[in-house]
Design a protein around this motif. Structure first.
Motif, mmCIF file in Angstrom:
data_model
loop_
_atom_site.group_PDB
_atom_site.id
_atom_site.type_symbol
_atom_site.label_atom_id
_atom_site.label_comp_id
_atom_site.label_asym_id
_atom_site.label_seq_id
_atom_site.Cartn_x
_atom_site.Cartn_y
_atom_site.Cartn_z
ATOM 1 N N LYS A 154 0.813 -1.219 0.000
ATOM 2 C CA LYS A 154 0.000 0.000 0.000
ATOM 3 C C LYS A 154 0.840 1.260 0.000
ATOM 4 C CE LYS A 154 -3.521 -1.181 3.107
ATOM 5 N NZ LYS A 154 -4.135 -0.795 4.282
ATOM 6 N N TYR A 155 2.090 1.162 0.503
ATOM 7 C CA TYR A 155 2.932 2.356 0.625
ATOM 8 C C TYR A 155 4.298 2.106 -0.005
ATOM 9 C CZ TYR A 155 -0.492 3.529 4.221
ATOM 10 O OH TYR A 155 -1.657 3.781 4.903
ATOM 11 N N TRP A 156 4.598 2.910 -1.008
ATOM 12 C CA TRP A 156 5.914 2.857 -1.642
ATOM 13 C C TRP A 156 6.664 4.151 -1.358
ATOM 14 C CZ3 TRP A 156 7.548 -1.460 -4.131
ATOM 15 C CH2 TRP A 156 6.597 -2.346 -4.647
ATOM 16 N N LEU A 157 7.973 4.029 -1.144
ATOM 17 C CA LEU A 157 8.849 5.203 -1.079
ATOM 18 C C LEU A 157 9.747 5.117 -2.304
ATOM 19 C CD1 LEU A 157 10.038 4.946 2.648
ATOM 20 C CD2 LEU A 157 7.907 5.876 1.778
ATOM 21 N N THR A 158 9.953 6.225 -2.982
ATOM 22 C CA THR A 158 10.717 6.191 -4.227
ATOM 23 C C THR A 158 12.212 6.031 -3.970
ATOM 24 O OG1 THR A 158 10.740 8.593 -4.157
ATOM 25 C CG2 THR A 158 9.043 7.551 -5.535
ATOM 26 N N VAL A 196 13.294 13.546 -12.252
ATOM 27 C CA VAL A 196 12.419 13.151 -13.366
ATOM 28 C C VAL A 196 12.020 11.680 -13.203
ATOM 29 C CG1 VAL A 196 12.264 12.862 -15.881
ATOM 30 C CG2 VAL A 196 13.431 14.873 -14.933
ATOM 31 N N ALA A 197 13.018 10.855 -12.835
ATOM 32 C CA ALA A 197 12.739 9.421 -12.659
ATOM 33 C C ALA A 197 11.681 9.225 -11.573
ATOM 34 C CB ALA A 197 14.028 8.694 -12.283
ATOM 35 N N GLN A 198 11.837 9.958 -10.473
ATOM 36 C CA GLN A 198 10.885 9.829 -9.361
ATOM 37 C C GLN A 198 9.478 10.223 -9.810
ATOM 38 O OE1 GLN A 198 11.381 10.925 -4.995
ATOM 39 N NE2 GLN A 198 10.862 12.897 -5.903
ATOM 40 N N ALA A 199 9.390 11.326 -10.567
ATOM 41 C CA ALA A 199 8.077 11.787 -11.022
ATOM 42 C C ALA A 199 7.436 10.732 -11.929
ATOM 43 C CB ALA A 199 8.219 13.114 -11.763
ATOM 44 N N LYS A 200 8.239 10.164 -12.833
ATOM 45 C CA LYS A 200 7.687 9.137 -13.731
ATOM 46 C C LYS A 200 7.196 7.924 -12.944
ATOM 47 C CE LYS A 200 9.872 10.173 -18.066
ATOM 48 N NZ LYS A 200 10.424 9.704 -19.281
ATOM 49 N N VAL A 201 7.958 7.576 -11.927
ATOM 50 C CA VAL A 201 7.602 6.389 -11.142
ATOM 51 C C VAL A 201 6.344 6.649 -10.291
ATOM 52 C CG1 VAL A 201 8.441 4.999 -9.189
ATOM 53 C CG2 VAL A 201 9.864 5.307 -11.220
ATOM 54 N N MET A 202 6.209 7.874 -9.801
ATOM 55 C CA MET A 202 4.989 8.187 -9.029
ATOM 56 C C MET A 202 3.761 8.083 -9.944
ATOM 57 S SD MET A 202 6.100 11.075 -6.189
ATOM 58 C CE MET A 202 6.389 12.440 -7.261
ATOM 59 N N GLN A 203 3.921 8.590 -11.175
ATOM 60 C CA GLN A 203 2.806 8.507 -12.133
ATOM 61 C C GLN A 203 2.467 7.055 -12.443
ATOM 62 O OE1 GLN A 203 4.267 10.833 -15.453
ATOM 63 N NE2 GLN A 203 2.571 12.264 -15.224
ATOM 64 N N LEU A 204 3.538 6.282 -12.671
ATOM 65 C CA LEU A 204 3.351 4.872 -13.016
ATOM 66 C C LEU A 204 2.648 4.117 -11.888
ATOM 67 C CD1 LEU A 204 4.239 3.002 -15.389
ATOM 68 C CD2 LEU A 204 6.213 2.363 -13.985
ATOM 69 N N CYS A 205 3.027 4.447 -10.672
ATOM 70 C CA CYS A 205 2.426 3.791 -9.508
ATOM 71 C C CYS A 205 0.921 4.037 -9.498
ATOM 72 C CB CYS A 205 3.079 4.328 -8.229
ATOM 73 S SG CYS A 205 2.368 3.661 -6.733
ATOM 74 N N HIS A 206 0.546 5.292 -9.769
ATOM 75 C CA HIS A 206 -0.881 5.625 -9.745
ATOM 76 C C HIS A 206 -1.627 4.962 -10.905
ATOM 77 C CE1 HIS A 206 0.331 9.273 -7.156
ATOM 78 N NE2 HIS A 206 -0.118 8.300 -6.400
ATOM 79 N N LYS A 207 -0.891 4.736 -12.005
ATOM 80 C CA LYS A 207 -1.526 4.096 -13.157
ATOM 81 C C LYS A 207 -1.662 2.580 -12.935
ATOM 82 C CE LYS A 207 -0.246 3.784 -17.788
ATOM 83 N NZ LYS A 207 0.792 4.162 -18.734
ATOM 84 N N MET A 208 -0.621 1.974 -12.360
ATOM 85 C CA MET A 208 -0.615 0.504 -12.289
ATOM 86 C C MET A 208 -1.198 -0.069 -11.001
ATOM 87 S SD MET A 208 3.128 -0.451 -13.931
ATOM 88 C CE MET A 208 2.905 -2.233 -13.806
ATOM 89 N N THR A 209 -1.291 0.753 -9.952
ATOM 90 C CA THR A 209 -1.728 0.199 -8.652
ATOM 91 C C THR A 209 -2.660 1.177 -7.924
ATOM 92 O OG1 THR A 209 -0.115 1.224 -7.165
ATOM 93 C CG2 THR A 209 0.665 -0.664 -8.380
ATOM 94 N N ASP A 210 -3.208 0.711 -6.809
ATOM 95 C CA ASP A 210 -4.011 1.603 -5.960
ATOM 96 C C ASP A 210 -3.178 2.105 -4.788
ATOM 97 O OD1 ASP A 210 -6.279 1.171 -7.467
ATOM 98 O OD2 ASP A 210 -6.735 -0.692 -6.361
ATOM 99 N N ALA A 211 -1.871 1.847 -4.844
ATOM 100 C CA ALA A 211 -1.020 2.172 -3.698
ATOM 101 C C ALA A 211 -0.752 3.669 -3.604
ATOM 102 C CB ALA A 211 0.299 1.432 -3.846
ATOM 103 N N LYS A 212 -0.200 4.053 -2.463
ATOM 104 C CA LYS A 212 0.248 5.434 -2.271
ATOM 105 C C LYS A 212 1.771 5.462 -2.371
ATOM 106 C CE LYS A 212 -3.514 6.617 0.950
ATOM 107 N NZ LYS A 212 -4.440 7.178 -0.032
#
Ligand code: BGP
Length: 466
Positions: A154-158, A196-212
């Motif tokens: 449920k919780y990811w840290l980049t 930039v990598a972090q921003a892309k990964v945050m977007q991807l997380c929201h697209k692929m999962t329901d996690a925060k």
């Protein structure tokens, strides 16, 4: 006022500092496995570390005994992708599934850092974060994590302490040591790529999962050494360069203007590709995770570069902008780190005021040379009253910050078990659980409960009162 009912009490570790099995089960090497910091200082290497890879079942059951609601740990990038990209190591995937199974069994919420200092060596060999293609590598790694574990976490840290990797990369062992013309510009280029990598990964997380998902910098509020306006300005410079540069980019999707003007005057503005700023703008973290050990006190810069202390919590200076000085109102731990619980409340308020995002504290703690003694029951233990005092004082101030209105949803001090300190090896311990090994003698790696184990157990059982 008490802590919220579902408050995430737990503790933290990172993969390279505790797992061991650094060259087994298909894992590729990371920069930390070959870090010159360990070789130069002659401190514990990470080949075996705390052997958490083999003993996680025992470790997690001890965490459960303490009553943990959460466990913050990191996944080793090169255990999942031995070359940083490409082929997936199925043994690595299976390992973390087993860790998650164990946590699930004990109802402990996993809080997972994707990248904690241990960049795969294969990527470092291609220039690491100086090479723009590492942005794609991190995105690929994240997509592997989300597709395998997306429904379990449920919780990811980049990225752990991106700011410390830029400011203190040498001390931490994360620097690339590449020969470049302008080392400082290269560092801020690396920083831009990570943002930039972090921003892309945050977007991807929201697209692929329901996690925060959220960033995990090290934040220190900054005090002026005197009320002299020049010192006030120095404090504002230091805060912008050390803290807000990173969090403004993560939260607001833009460069902090004071930090930008610092980069401009230093001639270290990174190359920003078309579309990068849009990427930063379009990503939003759900929370801010941050590590707090101490605040920082600065005076106006005398223009000289002060001796660089090989330690991520001390000795920061930017000639022309600020230089840090000791704060004589505070006590220090045996490694010279200032102890500032009231500053913790101040720091939480500052981050809350600035970003209005829920916060979780992902590191805080006292490193010490713990001494194993035989307890009343004839079982070895450590009487770590100094650690209890430190944590008690910080928890009290965190409660006061919550009373002030700060939204704090969890506390995961450093560290759950003893592990390898970034540059003091096993000589400097933080855990609630003692790991029986010395610097170079592996002994039996047995686990012993310290006095703080029982104390934290009682804190958690009373939801924060101690
Ligand atoms: C943070 C790191 C951790 C940890 C901690 C304590 O900067 O995120 O990995 O090691 O500091 O530092 P040290 O081990 O140097 O005492």
């Amino acid at each position: 006022m008490m802590f919220p009912n579902n408050f995430l009490w737990g503790a933290s570790t990172s993969a390279y500092q505790c797992e061991g099995a650094a060259t087994s089960y298909g894992k590729g090497l990371s920069v930390m496995d070959v870090s010159s910091v360990f070789q130069e200082c002659g401190v514990t290497d990470v080949e075996v570390a705390s052997d958490h890879y083999h003993r996680f079942i025992e470790d997690i059951s001890l965490m459960a005994e303490m009553g943990f609601k959460a466990y913050r740990f990191s996944v080793s990038w090169s255990r999942i992708l031995p070359n940083g990209i490409g082929e997936v190591n199925e043994e690595g995937i299976a390992h973390y599934h087993r860790v998650l199974d164990e946590l699930e069994k004990h109802h402990i919420e996993p809080i997972v850092t994707m990248y904690h200092f241990d960049l795969p060596l294969a990527l470092q060999d291609k220039g690491g974060w100086s090479n723009r293609s590492t942005i794609d590598a991190f995105t690929e790694y994240a997509s592997v994590l989300f597709s395998h574990f997306g429904d379990r976490i449920k919780y990811w840290l980049t990225i752990n302490e991106q700011n410390m990797m830029i400011i203190h990369g040498d001390a931490l062992g994360t620097s690339s040591h590449r020969k470049v013309n302008n080392e400082k510009k290269d560092l801020y280029q690396q920083n831009h790529h990570m943002l930039v990598a972090q921003a892309k990964v945050m977007q991807l997380c929201h697209k692929m999962t329901d996690a925060k998902i959220g960033p995990a910098p090290n934040i220190s509020s900054v005090y002026p050494a005197t009320p002299h306006p020049d010192d006030m300005l120095a404090a504002s410079n230091a805060s912008a360069i050390r803290n807000w540069l990173y969090l403004d980019a993560a939260v607001f999707g833009k460069y902090n203007s004071i930090a930008w003007s610092f980069m401009e005057s230093e001639g270290i503005i990174p190359d920003i590709h078309e579309g990068d700023m849009e990427v930063l703008k379009s990503a939003q973290p759900d929370f801010i995770a941050f590590n707090y050990y101490s605040n920082m006190t600065v005076q106006r810069s005398r223009g000289e570069s002060i001796t660089q202390v090989k330690d991520q919590q001390m000795g920061e200076s930017e000639p022309g902008y600020f230089e840090s000085v000791p704060n004589h109102t505070l006590n220090k731990n045996e490694y010279g780190w200032e102890i500032d619980p009231i500053g913790f409340r101040y720091c939480l308020r500052e981050v809350w005021d600035r970003y209005s995002l829920p916060m979780i504290v992902t590191e805080n703690g006292l490193g010490a040379k713990d001494i194993l003694v035989i307890g009343d029951d004839n079982i070895p233990t450590v009487i770590d009253d100094y650690r209890i005092d430190y944590l008690r004082a910080h928890i009290k101030q965190m409660r006061l910050a919550i009373e002030d209105g700060c939204d704090v949803f969890g506390y995961c001090p450093w560290s759950a078990i003893d592990l390898v300190s970034t540059h003091q090896g096993m000589n400097k311990r933080y855990g609630f659980i003692y790991v029986n090994r010395d610097e170079f003698d592996l002994k039996d790696l047995a686990r012993y409960k310290k006095k703080s184990f029982y104390w934290y157990q009682s804190v958690i059982s009373k939801n924060g009162t101690s």
